[in-house]
Design an enzyme around this catalytic site. Structure first.
Site, PDB file in Angstrom:
ATOM      1  N   ARG A  44      -3.587 -35.557  -0.012  1.00  0.00           N
ATOM      2  CA  ARG A  44      -2.439 -36.133  -0.703  1.00  0.00           C
ATOM      3  C   ARG A  44      -2.707 -36.291  -2.196  1.00  0.00           C
ATOM      4  O   ARG A  44      -1.774 -36.447  -2.971  1.00  0.00           O
ATOM      5  CB  ARG A  44      -2.106 -37.498  -0.098  1.00  0.00           C
ATOM      6  N   TRP A  58      -4.005 -43.147  -5.898  1.00  0.00           N
ATOM      7  CA  TRP A  58      -3.601 -42.245  -6.980  1.00  0.00           C
ATOM      8  C   TRP A  58      -3.042 -43.151  -8.068  1.00  0.00           C
ATOM      9  O   TRP A  58      -1.992 -43.771  -7.888  1.00  0.00           O
ATOM     10  CB  TRP A  58      -2.548 -41.266  -6.455  1.00  0.00           C
ATOM     11  N   ASN A  76       1.044 -48.464  -0.975  1.00  0.00           N
ATOM     12  CA  ASN A  76       1.477 -47.186  -1.532  1.00  0.00           C
ATOM     13  C   ASN A  76       2.860 -47.415  -2.108  1.00  0.00           C
ATOM     14  O   ASN A  76       3.702 -48.013  -1.451  1.00  0.00           O
ATOM     15  CB  ASN A  76       1.519 -46.129  -0.414  1.00  0.00           C
ATOM     16  N   GLY A  77       3.087 -46.953  -3.344  1.00  0.00           N
ATOM     17  CA  GLY A  77       4.403 -47.134  -3.960  1.00  0.00           C
ATOM     18  C   GLY A  77       4.266 -47.766  -5.325  1.00  0.00           C
ATOM     19  O   GLY A  77       3.168 -47.819  -5.890  1.00  0.00           O
ATOM     20  N   GLU A 128       8.169 -19.993 -10.426  1.00  0.00           N
ATOM     21  CA  GLU A 128       7.275 -20.449  -9.364  1.00  0.00           C
ATOM     22  C   GLU A 128       5.852 -19.912  -9.599  1.00  0.00           C
ATOM     23  O   GLU A 128       4.871 -20.641  -9.452  1.00  0.00           O
ATOM     24  CB  GLU A 128       7.831 -20.017  -7.997  1.00  0.00           C
ATOM     25  N   LYS A 157      -0.072 -34.480  -3.434  1.00  0.00           N
ATOM     26  CA  LYS A 157       0.697 -33.589  -2.565  1.00  0.00           C
ATOM     27  C   LYS A 157       2.143 -34.030  -2.471  1.00  0.00           C
ATOM     28  O   LYS A 157       3.059 -33.231  -2.551  1.00  0.00           O
ATOM     29  CB  LYS A 157       0.054 -33.571  -1.173  1.00  0.00           C
ATOM     30  N   CYS A 193      -1.004 -42.077  -2.927  1.00  0.00           N
ATOM     31  CA  CYS A 193      -1.884 -42.962  -2.173  1.00  0.00           C
ATOM     32  C   CYS A 193      -1.802 -42.675  -0.680  1.00  0.00           C
ATOM     33  O   CYS A 193      -0.735 -42.330  -0.159  1.00  0.00           O
ATOM     34  CB  CYS A 193      -1.476 -44.408  -2.407  1.00  0.00           C
ATOM     35  N   LYS A 212       2.501 -22.288 -10.175  1.00  0.00           N
ATOM     36  CA  LYS A 212       1.287 -22.185  -9.344  1.00  0.00           C
ATOM     37  C   LYS A 212       0.060 -22.071 -10.238  1.00  0.00           C
ATOM     38  O   LYS A 212      -0.964 -22.688 -10.004  1.00  0.00           O
ATOM     39  CB  LYS A 212       1.334 -20.951  -8.434  1.00  0.00           C
ATOM     40  N   HIS A 253      13.748 -14.328 -28.224  1.00  0.00           N
ATOM     41  CA  HIS A 253      14.477 -15.352 -28.980  1.00  0.00           C
ATOM     42  C   HIS A 253      13.551 -16.487 -29.394  1.00  0.00           C
ATOM     43  O   HIS A 253      13.998 -17.614 -29.585  1.00  0.00           O
ATOM     44  CB  HIS A 253      15.667 -15.871 -28.155  1.00  0.00           C
ATOM     45  N   GLU A 306      -0.716 -25.360 -12.136  1.00  0.00           N
ATOM     46  CA  GLU A 306      -1.191 -26.390 -11.213  1.00  0.00           C
ATOM     47  C   GLU A 306      -2.660 -26.253 -10.878  1.00  0.00           C
ATOM     48  O   GLU A 306      -3.402 -27.217 -10.951  1.00  0.00           O
ATOM     49  CB  GLU A 306      -0.435 -26.187  -9.888  1.00  0.00           C
TER      50      GLU A 306
HETATM   51  O1  M6R Z   1       7.448 -32.453  -0.904  1.00  0.00           O
HETATM   52  P1  M6R Z   1       8.368 -31.829  -1.899  1.00  0.00           P
HETATM   53  O2  M6R Z   1       8.747 -30.431  -1.549  1.00  0.00           O
HETATM   54  O3  M6R Z   1       9.581 -32.685  -2.178  1.00  0.00           O
HETATM   55  O4  M6R Z   1       7.535 -31.780  -3.240  1.00  0.00           O
HETATM   56  C1  M6R Z   1       8.121 -31.349  -4.429  1.00  0.00           C
HETATM   57  C2  M6R Z   1       7.078 -31.040  -5.471  1.00  0.00           C
HETATM   58  O5  M6R Z   1       6.325 -32.181  -5.763  1.00  0.00           O
HETATM   59  C3  M6R Z   1       6.136 -29.918  -5.022  1.00  0.00           C
HETATM   60  O6  M6R Z   1       6.833 -28.770  -4.688  1.00  0.00           O
HETATM   61  C4  M6R Z   1       5.130 -29.594  -6.139  1.00  0.00           C
HETATM   62  O7  M6R Z   1       5.780 -29.051  -7.241  1.00  0.00           O
HETATM   63  C5  M6R Z   1       4.070 -28.642  -5.573  1.00  0.00           C
HETATM   64  N1  M6R Z   1       2.770 -29.232  -5.705  1.00  0.00           N
HETATM   65  C6  M6R Z   1       4.025 -27.336  -6.241  1.00  0.00           C
HETATM   66  O8  M6R Z   1       3.062 -26.497  -5.706  1.00  0.00           O
END
Ligand code: M6R
Length: 604
Positions: free
Chosen positions: A27, A73, A97-98, A477, A599, A2, A481, A500, A484
């Site tokens: 965000r 959100w 927010n929260g 990683e 975000k 949010c 990506k 395995h 996502e």
């Molecule tokens: O702000 P942060 O680095 O703590 O966020 C952690 C994850 O939410 C963040 O890295 C998320 O996995 C990314 N969207 C990946 O691209």
């Protein structure tokens, strides 16, 4: 997560709110709304979908000089207009927010006094609670409600009968504030406020913020004035714009050489890495018998790469934990096991909780954080700031490579403290690290080759990444990506592990990327790759320049600049990021704001 914006002052508020919400779009959200205090009362406009829809809906809405706005959100209740913020109850209108963890209990309690919500949200319960406590004293009602609420919140509240003030309070959720000659502003993050000033502050938790057009006052629960610690945003809004790139993600991928230079260069002194900022915990780092690295998502992957590096260089056991697991598994942490937290935003709820647990257990805490003044930065014993600048795209790119650099520097710093490397080796490493920006630039220069591969594979529904050593973390990683932003199924494995079980999923046309940048294990990774090809899979080795790859053993080939080893993580990261980016573009997806994602994940 949010986004919140609020303003009170001499200017008209509607555009300030709508512009602020546009800047908070990154965000992640699924509905939006504003409330404007007008002479005839509070006027609320809410829509599902993008802020552009809200702007259209608000064209006829009345304007005023005080108001609040929100991008939601969804957590409690679906994506509907009644669930969108702001929420009103009686004379109280607020945004939140929260997550209010005891909202069901509070709802029952309010029901007993004949109050029933119209939405499914926990936020409306907060509005009802404050209204139920309101007897003409806004401060008393808000502080009283805050005492009853369990969970995390940033609340910004308007009282219809107090048009000259805006109130806010936070616990565990982000909020920043600033004032100028035009009035006072609050927002979830400073990106939304950069047009109005650079000097801002984070209201301390459980402190009441009262904003008037003349300025902002903070008071604690006992009514004492609180002086905020001022921060300065050292970047302006142009740094947070696309600068001609079609997407923030691409811009941020291409910003990596500068981000790395900003992060590394100031820490090289007399030819070696010197981290002055860890001074408060240097004794603990020197005497540590084990280290924890705790983070989420991409930041956790940076931690996985660092584990390999640290164990290798320091001969010190390193445990990497997902923050959401660390916080609930009663970790064996104490004064002898420093905890390194890694976070771009510094606000990730699980990482914040892990921090508080680590401190409770007496473990010294070092944070690697990008956002200045964030919760994790403020509450840690020492902070190594990364200097990526604002990262707007949901998919983390430049924040990842600067985290890798920061953790590499922490390793070298610890190697010096613990006598694990001599002066010559420390110098060699520092010099090598200084070449990271150039290496990543060379990888970026190969964008067209990566795009061709993306073109060839983007229609697949499953993809695999394999690697060994440092390449395992990089495979994870790369795979994240892709998931996502491309919405396709992908998995990452240590190359030796595929056979395995998972190799049964390989069938003709399923692409497997074989990452091979670590000299001692690269022939083994390539032989695992051949096993995949023998089963009809499409294989794409991503191999260090100059290293032999048997002709005919692959379908497409990508090369990583440099000589492999530790430094390969930087150019390899860029290649994996570009690969995911171009796949998403070929698939016609909203690269910067992938569905369901936020975000900064400020809820559990
Ligand atoms: O702000 P942060 O680095 O703590 O966020 C952690 C994850 O939410 C963040 O890295 C998320 O996995 C990314 N969207 C990946 O691209």
């Amino acid at each position: 997560m949010c986004g919140i914006i609020g303003y009170i002052g001499t200017k008209l508020v509607k555009d300030i709110l709508l512009d602020g919400l546009t800047r908070l779009e990154y965000r992640g959200y699924d509905s939006a709304g504003i409330a404007v205090l007008t002479p005839s009362g509070v006027e609320i406009t809410r829509t599902v979908g993008k802020v552009s829809a809200l702007k259209e809906a608000a064209t006829q809405a009345a304007d005023g000089h005080a108001g609040i706005g929100h991008t939601r959100w969804a957590t409690h209740g679906g994506v509907t207009v009644p669930n969108a913020h702001p929420h009103r109850c009686g004379r109280v209108t607020l945004v939140h927010n929260g997550i209010i963890e005891n909202f069901a209990l509070l709802r029952e309690r309010l029901a007993r006094s004949g109050r029933f919500p119209l939405s499914e949200t926990d936020t409306e319960i907060a509005a009802m609670l404050i209204d139920s406590l309101y007897d003409g004293d806004p401060a008393g009602a808000i502080l009283g409600a805050a005492r009853m609420i369990e969970g995390a919140f940033a609340l910004v509240v308007l009282f219809e009968d107090r048009p000259e003030r805006l109130y806010a309070i936070r616990r565990g959720s982000p909020l920043v504030a600033l004032s100028n000659e035009d009035g006072a502003y609050v927002a979830s993050d400073v990106t939304a406020l950069l047009d109005h000033g650079r000097d801002y502050f984070v209201p301390p938790e459980d402190v009441l913020l009262v904003a008037r057009r003349e300025g902002i006052q903070l008071t604690d629960q006992a009514g004492n004035a609180v002086r905020p610690q001022m921060l300065r945003a050292d970047w302006d809004y142009t740094a947070a714009q696309k600068a001609g790139y079609p997407h923030y993600m691409l811009k941020e991928i291409f910003e990596q050489p500068q981000a790395l230079t900003r992060t590394i260069l100031p820490r090289v002194r007399e030819g070696i890495i010197q981290l002055e900022e860890t001074a408060p915990v240097d004794d603990a780092l020197k005497g540590a018998r084990q280290l924890f690295i705790v983070a989420c998502g991409t930041a956790m992957h940076a931690g996985l790469a660092a584990k390999t590096l640290m164990e290798n260089m320091l001969r010190l056991p390193v445990e990497v934990d997902i923050a959401s697991e660390f916080r609930y598994r009663d970790p064996i942490a104490d004064a002898g096991t420093p905890v390194v937290l890694v976070s771009q935003s510094g606000e990730t709820a699980d990482t914040v909780a892990a921090l508080r647990l680590a401190r409770l257990k007496g473990a010294p805490v070092v944070a690697v954080v990008n956002v200045k003044g964030s919760t994790i930065a403020r509450e840690s014993d020492a902070v190594i700031y990364t200097h990526a600048g604002p990262e707007i795209a949901v998919a983390s790119t430049k924040a990842f490579t600067v985290q890798l650099a920061a953790l590499y520097m922490l390793t070298l710093h610890m190697a010096r403290l613990r006598g694990a490397l001599d002066q010559d080796r420390l110098r060699e490493h520092a010099q090598a690290l200084l070449t990271a920006p150039q290496l990543i630039q060379e990888a970026l220069d190969r964008e067209s080759q990566v795009r061709e591969v993306a073109d060839a594979v983007h229609r697949a529904t499953d993809m695999f990444y394999i690697g060994r050593g440092l390449d395992v973390a990089m495979a994870q990683e790369g795979s994240l990506k892709l998931k996502e932003i491309c919405y396709l199924h992908s998995e990452a494995y240590g190359a030796g592990e595929l056979k395995h079980g998972t190799i049964s999923l390989i069938e003709p046309g399923v692409p497997t990327f074989a990452l091979a940048t670590q000299r001692e294990v690269y022939p083994k990774t390539l032989s695992n790759m051949r096993e995949v090809r023998a089963r009809g899979g499409t294989v794409i080795p991503i191999v260090t320049d100059g290293w032999e790859v048997e002709p005919g053993s692959y379908d497409y080939l990508l090369r990583v600049p440099g000589e492999g080893g530790v430094l390969a993580v930087f150019p390899l990261a860029a290649i994996l990021q570009l690969l995911a980016y171009h796949c998403a573009v070929y698939r016609g997806l909203p690269v910067d704001q992938p569905r369901n994602l936020a975000k900064s994940v400020t809820v559990e």
